[in-house]
Scaffold this motif. Structure first.
Motif, PDB file in Angstrom:
ATOM      1  N   GLY A   1      15.970 -14.780   2.575  1.00  0.00           N
ATOM      2  CA  GLY A   1      14.566 -14.240   2.815  1.00  0.00           C
ATOM      3  C   GLY A   1      14.000 -13.308   2.071  1.00  0.00           C
ATOM      4  N   GLU A   2      12.913 -12.646   2.447  1.00  0.00           N
ATOM      5  CA  GLU A   2      12.137 -11.773   1.734  1.00  0.00           C
ATOM      6  C   GLU A   2      11.538 -10.570   2.680  1.00  0.00           C
ATOM      7  N   LEU A   3      11.440  -9.336   2.257  1.00  0.00           N
ATOM      8  CA  LEU A   3      10.890  -8.418   2.809  1.00  0.00           C
ATOM      9  C   LEU A   3       9.592  -7.783   2.157  1.00  0.00           C
ATOM     10  N   LYS A   4       8.481  -7.662   2.814  1.00  0.00           N
ATOM     11  CA  LYS A   4       7.195  -7.311   2.725  1.00  0.00           C
ATOM     12  C   LYS A   4       7.041  -5.981   3.186  1.00  0.00           C
ATOM     13  N   VAL A   5       6.866  -4.830   2.183  1.00  0.00           N
ATOM     14  CA  VAL A   5       6.907  -3.564   2.650  1.00  0.00           C
ATOM     15  C   VAL A   5       5.237  -3.009   2.405  1.00  0.00           C
ATOM     16  N   ALA A   6       4.656  -2.618   3.537  1.00  0.00           N
ATOM     17  CA  ALA A   6       3.223  -2.062   3.179  1.00  0.00           C
ATOM     18  C   ALA A   6       3.637  -0.593   2.774  1.00  0.00           C
ATOM     19  N   TYR A   7       3.438  -0.094   1.612  1.00  0.00           N
ATOM     20  CA  TYR A   7       3.582   1.069   1.220  1.00  0.00           C
ATOM     21  C   TYR A   7       2.284   1.834   1.037  1.00  0.00           C
TER      22      TYR A   7
ATOM     23  N   VAL B   1      -0.168  -3.689 -11.279  1.00  0.00           N
ATOM     24  CA  VAL B   1      -0.800  -2.607 -10.745  1.00  0.00           C
ATOM     25  C   VAL B   1      -1.693  -2.856  -9.812  1.00  0.00           C
ATOM     26  N   ASP B   2      -1.975  -1.929  -8.922  1.00  0.00           N
ATOM     27  CA  ASP B   2      -2.611  -1.843  -7.646  1.00  0.00           C
ATOM     28  C   ASP B   2      -2.444  -3.025  -6.485  1.00  0.00           C
ATOM     29  N   GLN B   3      -1.369  -3.837  -6.666  1.00  0.00           N
ATOM     30  CA  GLN B   3      -1.237  -4.795  -6.012  1.00  0.00           C
ATOM     31  C   GLN B   3       0.305  -4.593  -5.217  1.00  0.00           C
ATOM     32  N   ASN B   4       1.454  -5.006  -6.196  1.00  0.00           N
ATOM     33  CA  ASN B   4       2.752  -4.690  -5.602  1.00  0.00           C
ATOM     34  C   ASN B   4       3.769  -4.565  -6.563  1.00  0.00           C
ATOM     35  N   VAL B   5       4.975  -4.114  -6.220  1.00  0.00           N
ATOM     36  CA  VAL B   5       6.205  -3.953  -7.283  1.00  0.00           C
ATOM     37  C   VAL B   5       7.174  -4.984  -6.456  1.00  0.00           C
ATOM     38  N   HIS B   6       7.618  -6.162  -7.278  1.00  0.00           N
ATOM     39  CA  HIS B   6       8.496  -7.225  -6.918  1.00  0.00           C
ATOM     40  C   HIS B   6       9.963  -6.847  -7.592  1.00  0.00           C
TER      41      HIS B   6
ATOM     42  N   PHE C   1       1.230  -2.377  -2.270  1.00  0.00           N
ATOM     43  CA  PHE C   1       0.586  -1.223  -2.068  1.00  0.00           C
ATOM     44  C   PHE C   1      -0.806  -1.207  -1.077  1.00  0.00           C
ATOM     45  N   VAL C   2      -0.593  -0.551   0.044  1.00  0.00           N
ATOM     46  CA  VAL C   2      -1.634  -0.676   1.107  1.00  0.00           C
ATOM     47  C   VAL C   2      -2.041   0.613   1.291  1.00  0.00           C
ATOM     48  N   THR C   3      -3.056   1.251   0.787  1.00  0.00           N
ATOM     49  CA  THR C   3      -3.109   2.886   0.787  1.00  0.00           C
ATOM     50  C   THR C   3      -3.926   3.113   2.235  1.00  0.00           C
ATOM     51  N   ASP C   4      -4.724   2.067   2.730  1.00  0.00           N
ATOM     52  CA  ASP C   4      -5.392   2.249   4.001  1.00  0.00           C
ATOM     53  C   ASP C   4      -4.531   2.130   5.140  1.00  0.00           C
ATOM     54  N   ALA C   5      -4.446   3.150   6.121  1.00  0.00           N
ATOM     55  CA  ALA C   5      -3.420   3.187   7.126  1.00  0.00           C
ATOM     56  C   ALA C   5      -3.792   2.276   8.092  1.00  0.00           C
ATOM     57  N   SER C   6      -4.963   1.860   8.697  1.00  0.00           N
ATOM     58  CA  SER C   6      -5.394   0.949   9.397  1.00  0.00           C
ATOM     59  C   SER C   6      -4.922  -0.524   9.051  1.00  0.00           C
ATOM     60  N   THR C   7      -5.077  -0.775   7.837  1.00  0.00           N
ATOM     61  CA  THR C   7      -4.492  -2.087   7.348  1.00  0.00           C
ATOM     62  C   THR C   7      -3.066  -2.227   7.502  1.00  0.00           C
TER      63      THR C   7
END
Length: 523
Positions: free
Chosen positions: A40-46, A206-211, A243-249
């Protein structure tokens, strides 16, 4: 014989195992009564993007939290902040604390398939001591040599009883990579991210994710997993730090299942999430926040100006704005927390949380304040930082200061804070450290943003680091904390926590100055 390092302490940061739901992902293997889920994979909202993926080039926690899964060090710390071997099989400290001999583990593979040898370790440590604050401050005169393929010797010019704790630092970690990568590093750092950890680097958008992906040839220790030490198993195949900088998201995504893990959850949403059976909140001690003064240029070069701000601030109002209620913070003056019984000091307590407007106005007058605009840097990537900055602005305006709040994304703020002409104050956070020397704002030689310049604190740090007993070191630390409150390089608001929320099918997430995702299963 291995010499005990008396300066290491015991304090426990919360570590919880997350329960599982009926959701399934990956393959199950039976191990006694427990089912081990692999795949499986983990998606981490950082909440913030790293400025670089080279841990030597920054103290940013985003770099630390992501790349601790890729890179490892000779020694590391367990949950109690005790030093344990990692890439070293063992170590021996000389009786005079001037020499450390490391015997390396054999058969350790880098992610490119090459075996780690003493040559790689020496080149990695040479770069670390030239680039990082700790390296330059305490190891600049040290010689690091290889003795065969699996022995590395550190020799220092003077005793350094805290050396192992520094080499186990989780901030600008003394990572081990290949000699070729170290040799090709530029002033901006390394360009290939090849470590020995349980996960290997795949891609940074950049501005999206690190895999990151599972490293199939990872060679784990067999000792009990604790903090950053011991057994590490990559159960999942892939990790995506989104990378999810908005807390509500982040909040919405963890509830819908778009993300498996979300960090830095706003404290005013904690109760809402606790009523949701599909998610679990994990609350962990997470150091402290504070304001850092620019002491190189501008109004706060004057110590009276810094003392004026310290006299003015109502820390409880700041902490409440940041963390909503006292379940998530503690009014506390000490740099070392109460659980650190060998270090905790009452020195400076009367200068903490004074909330004395008249004293502040008097000190401002002594400092010659004449209506200059004071610029505070803040970022909404960390809501607790931003909320604190707003209250600090309001409190300083109440004592007659003209204050401007400049808000940036975190990566931009990290750049801005290195420019002495760009600001007067910035708001940031610090992990609780096991030894005083690891607080980057204390030692002038670090030249960390804010630029402390206090020979007395420097001397006290040296005396602590070369003390022959904990009692002697504590006496010097009492003096240092008193000087800290007189010189005021920063102002500590109080101790804080952080909330990381997982889906209920995520089991095994750890936390030590940030999340750890080895040993995590997605069930």
């Amino acid at each position: 014989m291995k010499k005990a390092i008396f300066l290491l302490l015991t304090f426990i940061l919360a570590f919880s195992l997350i329960g599982c739901s009926s959701e399934k992902s990956g393959a199950e293997k039976k191990s006694g009564k427990d089912k081990v889920v692999v795949g499986g994979e983990l998606k981490v909202a950082y909440n913030a993007q790293p400025p670089t993926l080279d841990p030597l080039m920054t103290t940013a926690v985003a770099t630390r939290d992501i790349m601790r899964h890729v890179f490892e060090t000779l020694v590391t710390v367990n949950q109690k902040f005790e030093v344990e071997p990692m890439l070293a099989e063992s170590y021996k400290v000389s009786d005079d604390s001037k020499k450390i001999t490391f015997e390396l583990r054999k058969g350790i593979k880098f992610h490119n398939g090459e075996e780690m040898t003493a040559e790689d370790v020496v080149s990695s440590m040479e770069r670390w001591k030239k680039v990082t604050s700790l390296g330059k401050s305490y190891f600049s005169d040290a010689t690091i040599t290889a003795s065969g393929d699996y022995t590395v010797v550190f020799e220092m010019q003077k005793p350094l009883s805290t050396a192992l704790a520094m080499l186990a630092d989780t901030g600008q970690a003394a990572i081990i990579t290949t000699k070729e990568i170290n040799d090709s590093a530029t002033e901006k750092g390394i360009t290939e991210f090849v470590g020995t950890g349980p996960f290997q680097f795949v891609e940074w958008k950049v501005d999206q994710n690190v895999h990151l992906k599972k490293f199939a040839d990872y060679k784990s220790l067999d000792s009990k997993s604790s903090g950053l030490a011991g057994k590490k198993v990559a159960y999942v195949d892939d990790i995506f730090f989104e990378f999810v900088t908005d807390a509500s998201t982040r909040l919405a995504g963890i509830q819908t299942g778009e993300y498996d893990i979300a960090n830095a959850i706003p404290f005013d949403n904690a109760e809402q999430l606790e009523s949701n059976e599909d998610v679990v909140n994990q609350v962990d001690h997470n150091g402290f926040n504070g304001v850092v003064f620019n002491k190189k240029a501008g109004f706060f070069k004057d110590v009276k100006a810094r003392q004026a701000v310290n006299a003015a601030l109502d820390e409880e109002e700041i902490l409440t704005a940041s963390f909503t209620n006292n379940k998530f913070y503690e009014l506390e003056h000490g740099l070392m927390i109460k659980d650190q019984v060998d270090w905790y000091s009452e020195a400076g307590k009367k200068q903490y949380n004074q909330h004395d407007k008249e004293k502040a106005k008097s000190l401002l007058k002594e400092a010659g304040y004449n209506g200059e605009e004071i610029v505070i840097l803040a970022s909404r990537d960390y809501e607790d930082h931003y909320n604190a900055a707003v209250v600090v602005q309001q409190q300083l305006e109440k004592i007659g200061m003209k204050v401007k709040l400049d808000v940036f994304d975190w990566a931009t703020l990290l750049q801005k804070r290195t420019d002495a002409k760009a600001y007067d104050i910035f708001v940031t956070g610090f992990p609780t450290e096991p030894i005083p020397a690891k607080y980057v704002f204390l030692d002038s030689r670090n030249q960390w943003p804010g630029w402390t310049n206090d020979p007395k604190m420097d001397q006290l740090l040296d005396q602590i680091n070369t003390s022959s007993s904990q009692k002697e070191a504590k006496e010097y630390f009492d003096e240092l904390q008193k000087e800290f409150y007189d010189y005021v390089p920063i102002i500590k608001f109080g101790n804080k926590t952080t909330i990381t929320t997982t889906r209920s099918n995520i089991k095994g997430m750890g936390f030590l100055q940030g999340i750890t995702l080895w040993n995590v299963q997605k069930q």
